[in-house]
Enzyme design. Structure first.
Site, PDB file in Angstrom:
ATOM      1  CB  SER A  33      -0.951  -0.029   1.192  1.00 51.67           C
ATOM      2  OG  SER A  33      -1.966   0.945   1.030  1.00 51.67           O
ATOM      3  CG  ASN A  34      -0.492   4.600  -1.298  1.00 49.83           C
ATOM      4  OD1 ASN A  34      -1.173   5.374  -0.642  1.00 49.83           O
ATOM      5  ND2 ASN A  34      -0.974   3.922  -2.339  1.00 49.83           N
ATOM      6  CG  ASP A  35       3.223   6.801   3.667  1.00 46.51           C
ATOM      7  OD1 ASP A  35       3.034   5.899   4.502  1.00 46.51           O
ATOM      8  OD2 ASP A  35       4.353   7.160   3.293  1.00 46.51           O
ATOM      9  CB  SER A  36      -3.172   7.710   0.319  1.00 41.91           C
ATOM     10  OG  SER A  36      -4.440   8.329   0.302  1.00 41.91           O
ATOM     11  CB  ALA A  99      -2.612   7.133  -3.222  1.00 44.93           C
TER      12      ALA A  99
END
Ligand code: CTP
Ligand code: CA
Length: 223
Positions: A33-36, A99
């Protein structure tokens, strides 16, 4: 029950907003995943509903549901695309604040992947996810398409390319390398790009305040 707002400049307009980072499964207990955080998408959905719009929020996170907004929960990029496709034909505005992971694991393991004793390295094969905006652009009619660009360098040049390549009506370029802007924090500093317009740099604003400004700009474009 919530009574839909019957006043405001966006009454009768259908919005779909996406929020959060997608989660791309590796195995039953892991994902990429990512930091969104989803905060910008939720603020935009709330601001559009507040102006009378009918709003669907396709989200990967579990923030409090804004008043008058219908939330559809999804996890990965392909689920997000499918959820948007069921609404797309009827939309006036699509805002892609999510994101989306560019790649996902080529295979999802049925069982938890074990740390084998004799391997000090492991390689995860990834395949490209569909580009949601570019996929939808192929059937675009009346829909106003708004994208976000998270950049850590060459903000304006990269963002301008995305505006053209994704055939967007508006692109919100976001400098995520700054501490007061982008992922996780409550403030954001963006530059708004539109085809045929000079880039418009906005000051650092609370995401809720920025959302109102952006919804006003979108409302102007709908006239
Ligand atoms: N986006 C999309 N589908 C993807 C990836 C991104 O629709 N598979 C959307 C995002 O929701 C965002 C916009 O495209 O509104 C720009 O996303 P961004 O990650 O900045 O651009 P990419 O085209 O993925 O390029 P890169 O990550 O290489 O900068
Ligand atoms: Ca990307």
């Amino acid at each position: 029950t919530y009574w839909a707002k019957v006043t405001g400049p966006l009454v009768g307009r259908r919005f779909l907003v996406t929020a959060g980072g997608t989660k791309e499964r590796i195995d039953p207990v892991r994902f990429i995943s990512n930091d969104s955080s989803g905060k910008m998408g939720y603020a935009l959905a709330a601001a559009a509903a507040d102006q009378g719009a009918t709003v669907t929020l396709v989200s990967t996170v579990a923030l409090p549901t804004p008043a008058g907004v219908t939330v559809v929960s999804v996890s990965d990029a392909r689920e997000m695309l499918a959820a948007i496709q069921t609404h797309f034909a009827d939309l006036d505005v699509l805002i892609m604040a999510a994101a989306i992971a560019d790649f996902r694991p080529a295979q999802v393991a049925d069982q938890k992947i074990k740390k084998t004793v004799d391997n000090d390295e492991m390689t995860l094969a990834l395949v490209k996810n569909p580009d949601v905006l570019q996929t939808l652009a192929q059937t675009k009619k009346q829909q106003l398409m708004v994208g976000f660009a998270a950049e850590t360098q060459n903000l304006l040049a990269n963002a301008q390319q995305k505006l053209t390549k994704k055939r967007l009506d508006m692109l919100i370029a976001n400098d995520v390398a700054r501490a007061d802007s982008g992922f996780g924090v409550d403030t954001n500093q963006v530059t708004v790009l539109q085809p045929g317009h000079a880039p418009e740099q906005l000051p650092t604003l609370a995401k809720t305040v920025l959302a109102k400004r952006l919804i006003e700009m979108i409302t102007e474009k709908l006239k």
